[in-house]
Design a protein around this motif. Sequence first.
Motif, PDB file in Angstrom:
ATOM      1  N   ALA A   8       0.834  -1.203   0.000  1.00 39.34           N
ATOM      2  CA  ALA A   8       0.000   0.000   0.000  1.00 39.34           C
ATOM      3  C   ALA A   8       0.867   1.251   0.000  1.00 39.34           C
ATOM      4  CB  ALA A   8      -0.939  -0.008   1.196  1.00 39.34           C
ATOM      5  N   ASP A   9       1.946   1.245   0.791  1.00 41.51           N
ATOM      6  CA  ASP A   9       2.857   2.392   0.837  1.00 41.51           C
ATOM      7  C   ASP A   9       3.551   2.601  -0.503  1.00 41.51           C
ATOM      8  OD1 ASP A   9       2.167   2.869   3.447  1.00 41.51           O
ATOM      9  OD2 ASP A   9       3.977   1.979   4.309  1.00 41.51           O
ATOM     10  N   LEU A  10       3.872   1.497  -1.191  1.00 38.78           N
ATOM     11  CA  LEU A  10       4.533   1.614  -2.486  1.00 38.78           C
ATOM     12  C   LEU A  10       3.575   2.185  -3.531  1.00 38.78           C
ATOM     13  CD1 LEU A  10       6.597  -1.694  -2.662  1.00 38.78           C
ATOM     14  CD2 LEU A  10       7.459   0.607  -2.325  1.00 38.78           C
ATOM     15  N   ASP A  11       2.284   1.894  -3.432  1.00 37.04           N
ATOM     16  CA  ASP A  11       1.304   2.405  -4.375  1.00 37.04           C
ATOM     17  C   ASP A  11       1.025   3.882  -4.158  1.00 37.04           C
ATOM     18  OD1 ASP A  11       1.037   0.015  -5.624  1.00 37.04           O
ATOM     19  OD2 ASP A  11      -0.826  -0.574  -4.627  1.00 37.04           O
ATOM     20  N   GLN A  12       1.175   4.374  -2.937  1.00 37.02           N
ATOM     21  CA  GLN A  12       0.822   5.749  -2.608  1.00 37.02           C
ATOM     22  C   GLN A  12       1.534   6.787  -3.470  1.00 37.02           C
ATOM     23  OE1 GLN A  12       1.200   6.427   1.579  1.00 37.02           O
ATOM     24  NE2 GLN A  12      -0.997   6.713   1.772  1.00 37.02           N
ATOM     25  N   PRO A  13       2.859   6.725  -3.658  1.00 34.81           N
ATOM     26  CA  PRO A  13       3.498   7.755  -4.481  1.00 34.81           C
ATOM     27  C   PRO A  13       2.930   7.775  -5.899  1.00 34.81           C
ATOM     28  CG  PRO A  13       5.160   6.576  -3.236  1.00 34.81           C
ATOM     29  CD  PRO A  13       3.853   5.850  -3.036  1.00 34.81           C
ATOM     30  N   GLU A  15      -0.129   6.894  -6.844  1.00 34.84           N
ATOM     31  CA  GLU A  15      -1.461   7.475  -6.769  1.00 34.84           C
ATOM     32  C   GLU A  15      -1.379   8.981  -6.548  1.00 34.84           C
ATOM     33  OE1 GLU A  15      -3.603   5.349  -3.757  1.00 34.84           O
ATOM     34  OE2 GLU A  15      -3.486   3.462  -4.856  1.00 34.84           O
ATOM     35  N   GLN A  16      -0.474   9.411  -5.686  1.00 38.26           N
ATOM     36  CA  GLN A  16      -0.312  10.841  -5.429  1.00 38.26           C
ATOM     37  C   GLN A  16       0.165  11.558  -6.687  1.00 38.26           C
ATOM     38  OE1 GLN A  16       2.374  10.751  -2.127  1.00 38.26           O
ATOM     39  NE2 GLN A  16       0.749  10.617  -0.599  1.00 38.26           N
ATOM     40  N   LEU A  17       1.084  10.944  -7.418  1.00 39.35           N
ATOM     41  CA  LEU A  17       1.585  11.543  -8.649  1.00 39.35           C
ATOM     42  C   LEU A  17       0.473  11.608  -9.690  1.00 39.35           C
ATOM     43  CD1 LEU A  17       3.914  12.722 -10.226  1.00 39.35           C
ATOM     44  CD2 LEU A  17       4.585  10.405 -10.859  1.00 39.35           C
ATOM     45  N   ASP A  18      -0.312  10.534  -9.824  1.00 36.54           N
ATOM     46  CA  ASP A  18      -1.450  10.536 -10.754  1.00 36.54           C
ATOM     47  C   ASP A  18      -2.404  11.678 -10.432  1.00 36.54           C
ATOM     48  OD1 ASP A  18      -0.678   8.390 -12.291  1.00 36.54           O
ATOM     49  OD2 ASP A  18      -1.853   6.916 -11.159  1.00 36.54           O
ATOM     50  N   ILE A  21      -0.862  15.108 -11.284  1.00 32.51           N
ATOM     51  CA  ILE A  21      -0.817  15.345 -12.730  1.00 32.51           C
ATOM     52  C   ILE A  21      -2.205  15.703 -13.244  1.00 32.51           C
ATOM     53  CG2 ILE A  21      -0.498  14.212 -14.973  1.00 32.51           C
ATOM     54  CD1 ILE A  21       1.869  12.691 -13.653  1.00 32.51           C
ATOM     55  N   GLU A  22      -3.214  14.922 -12.845  1.00 33.83           N
ATOM     56  CA  GLU A  22      -4.583  15.200 -13.284  1.00 33.83           C
ATOM     57  C   GLU A  22      -5.054  16.568 -12.797  1.00 33.83           C
ATOM     58  OE1 GLU A  22      -6.363  13.549 -15.515  1.00 33.83           O
ATOM     59  OE2 GLU A  22      -4.622  12.243 -15.701  1.00 33.83           O
ATOM     60  N   GLU A  23      -4.717  16.919 -11.558  1.00 31.97           N
ATOM     61  CA  GLU A  23      -5.101  18.217 -11.015  1.00 31.97           C
ATOM     62  C   GLU A  23      -4.431  19.347 -11.787  1.00 31.97           C
ATOM     63  OE1 GLU A  23      -4.442  20.557  -6.849  1.00 31.97           O
ATOM     64  OE2 GLU A  23      -5.042  18.447  -6.722  1.00 31.97           O
ATOM     65  N   LEU A  24      -3.148  19.171 -12.092  1.00 30.76           N
ATOM     66  CA  LEU A  24      -2.412  20.177 -12.852  1.00 30.76           C
ATOM     67  C   LEU A  24      -3.006  20.342 -14.239  1.00 30.76           C
ATOM     68  CD1 LEU A  24      -0.052  22.122 -13.120  1.00 30.76           C
ATOM     69  CD2 LEU A  24       1.384  20.184 -13.749  1.00 30.76           C
ATOM     70  N   ARG A  25      -3.328  19.229 -14.898  1.00 25.82           N
ATOM     71  CA  ARG A  25      -3.952  19.316 -16.226  1.00 25.82           C
ATOM     72  C   ARG A  25      -5.275  20.069 -16.142  1.00 25.82           C
ATOM     73  NH1 ARG A  25      -2.751  13.156 -18.097  1.00 25.82           N
ATOM     74  NH2 ARG A  25      -0.659  13.523 -18.895  1.00 25.82           N
ATOM     75  N   GLY A  26      -6.076  19.758 -15.133  1.00 24.71           N
ATOM     76  CA  GLY A  26      -7.364  20.426 -14.969  1.00 24.71           C
ATOM     77  C   GLY A  26      -7.208  21.918 -14.761  1.00 24.71           C
ATOM     78  N   VAL A  27      -6.284  22.304 -13.908  1.00 27.21           N
ATOM     79  CA  VAL A  27      -6.053  23.729 -13.635  1.00 27.21           C
ATOM     80  C   VAL A  27      -5.591  24.442 -14.901  1.00 27.21           C
ATOM     81  CG1 VAL A  27      -4.556  25.351 -12.397  1.00 27.21           C
ATOM     82  CG2 VAL A  27      -5.603  23.430 -11.184  1.00 27.21           C
ATOM     83  N   LEU A  28      -4.655  23.839 -15.628  1.00 26.32           N
ATOM     84  CA  LEU A  28      -4.155  24.475 -16.844  1.00 26.32           C
ATOM     85  C   LEU A  28      -5.253  24.605 -17.889  1.00 26.32           C
ATOM     86  CD1 LEU A  28      -0.630  22.821 -17.173  1.00 26.32           C
ATOM     87  CD2 LEU A  28      -1.163  25.150 -16.477  1.00 26.32           C
ATOM     88  N   THR A 119       4.779   5.851 -30.904  1.00 24.37           N
ATOM     89  CA  THR A 119       3.724   5.123 -31.601  1.00 24.37           C
ATOM     90  C   THR A 119       2.495   4.931 -30.711  1.00 24.37           C
ATOM     91  OG1 THR A 119       4.701   3.008 -30.916  1.00 24.37           O
ATOM     92  CG2 THR A 119       5.331   3.867 -33.079  1.00 24.37           C
ATOM     93  N   GLU A 120       2.671   5.104 -29.404  1.00 23.32           N
ATOM     94  CA  GLU A 120       1.562   4.898 -28.478  1.00 23.32           C
ATOM     95  C   GLU A 120       1.797   5.735 -27.224  1.00 23.32           C
ATOM     96  OE1 GLU A 120      -0.241   1.270 -25.683  1.00 23.32           O
ATOM     97  OE2 GLU A 120       1.410   0.863 -27.042  1.00 23.32           O
ATOM     98  N   ILE A 121       0.786   6.482 -26.816  1.00 23.22           N
ATOM     99  CA  ILE A 121       0.831   7.226 -25.546  1.00 23.22           C
ATOM    100  C   ILE A 121       0.002   6.423 -24.559  1.00 23.22           C
ATOM    101  CG2 ILE A 121       0.274   9.372 -24.361  1.00 23.22           C
ATOM    102  CD1 ILE A 121       2.419   9.726 -26.504  1.00 23.22           C
ATOM    103  N   ILE A 122       0.569   6.121 -23.409  1.00 25.75           N
ATOM    104  CA  ILE A 122      -0.108   5.319 -22.406  1.00 25.75           C
ATOM    105  C   ILE A 122      -0.915   6.249 -21.508  1.00 25.75           C
ATOM    106  CG2 ILE A 122       0.212   3.742 -20.462  1.00 25.75           C
ATOM    107  CD1 ILE A 122       2.768   2.785 -21.994  1.00 25.75           C
ATOM    108  N   ALA A 123      -2.209   6.052 -21.488  1.00 26.81           N
ATOM    109  CA  ALA A 123      -3.104   6.906 -20.693  1.00 26.81           C
ATOM    110  C   ALA A 123      -2.831   6.704 -19.214  1.00 26.81           C
ATOM    111  CB  ALA A 123      -4.562   6.587 -21.012  1.00 26.81           C
ATOM    112  N   ALA A 124      -2.851   7.818 -18.480  1.00 28.67           N
ATOM    113  CA  ALA A 124      -2.681   7.748 -17.028  1.00 28.67           C
ATOM    114  C   ALA A 124      -3.923   7.099 -16.432  1.00 28.67           C
ATOM    115  CB  ALA A 124      -2.485   9.140 -16.443  1.00 28.67           C
ATOM    116  N   THR A 125      -3.710   6.145 -15.545  1.00 33.41           N
ATOM    117  CA  THR A 125      -4.849   5.509 -14.879  1.00 33.41           C
ATOM    118  C   THR A 125      -5.342   6.426 -13.794  1.00 33.41           C
ATOM    119  OG1 THR A 125      -3.351   4.343 -13.389  1.00 33.41           O
ATOM    120  CG2 THR A 125      -4.047   3.173 -15.375  1.00 33.41           C
ATOM    121  N   LYS A 126      -6.629   6.637 -13.764  1.00 30.94           N
ATOM    122  CA  LYS A 126      -7.217   7.533 -12.771  1.00 30.94           C
ATOM    123  C   LYS A 126      -7.446   6.785 -11.474  1.00 30.94           C
ATOM    124  CE  LYS A 126     -10.026  11.470 -12.736  1.00 30.94           C
ATOM    125  NZ  LYS A 126     -10.506  12.498 -13.554  1.00 30.94           N
TER     126      LYS A 126
END
Length: 128
Positions: A8-13, A15-18, A21-28, A119-126
Amino acid sequence: MAKTKVEADLDQPDEQLDRAIEELRGVLQEEEKRPDVALRAASGANSNIIMTIPVDVQIILGSTEMPVSELMALQKGSTVALNRRIGEPVDVVVNGRKIARGEITVLESDPSRFGIRLTEIIAATKSA
């Protein structure tokens, strides 16, 4: 299957980064839609600051596993076989996260160098 605290601790960074990034995209995106010219100029300045932040970009050609004895036996001229074949896409990794795949290409401007054609952009998982 329940995750251990370590998993769970390893997943947190990630998830926090995701989320960041999504928040930054929304604000921009919201700032770009605002009609106020002065605000637009200010947001452009903020965007420019963000756009100059350096990130670590790696192109992963492949990997392999070997025992320490084989590793210690490597010398100049040794060949290490990777887990990918010629022509398979390579991974584009930014700050430790795979964001795209691409193919190796020779640069038209400098044939002594090569680059990657995406050739492919990998979508960020929400995160939920």
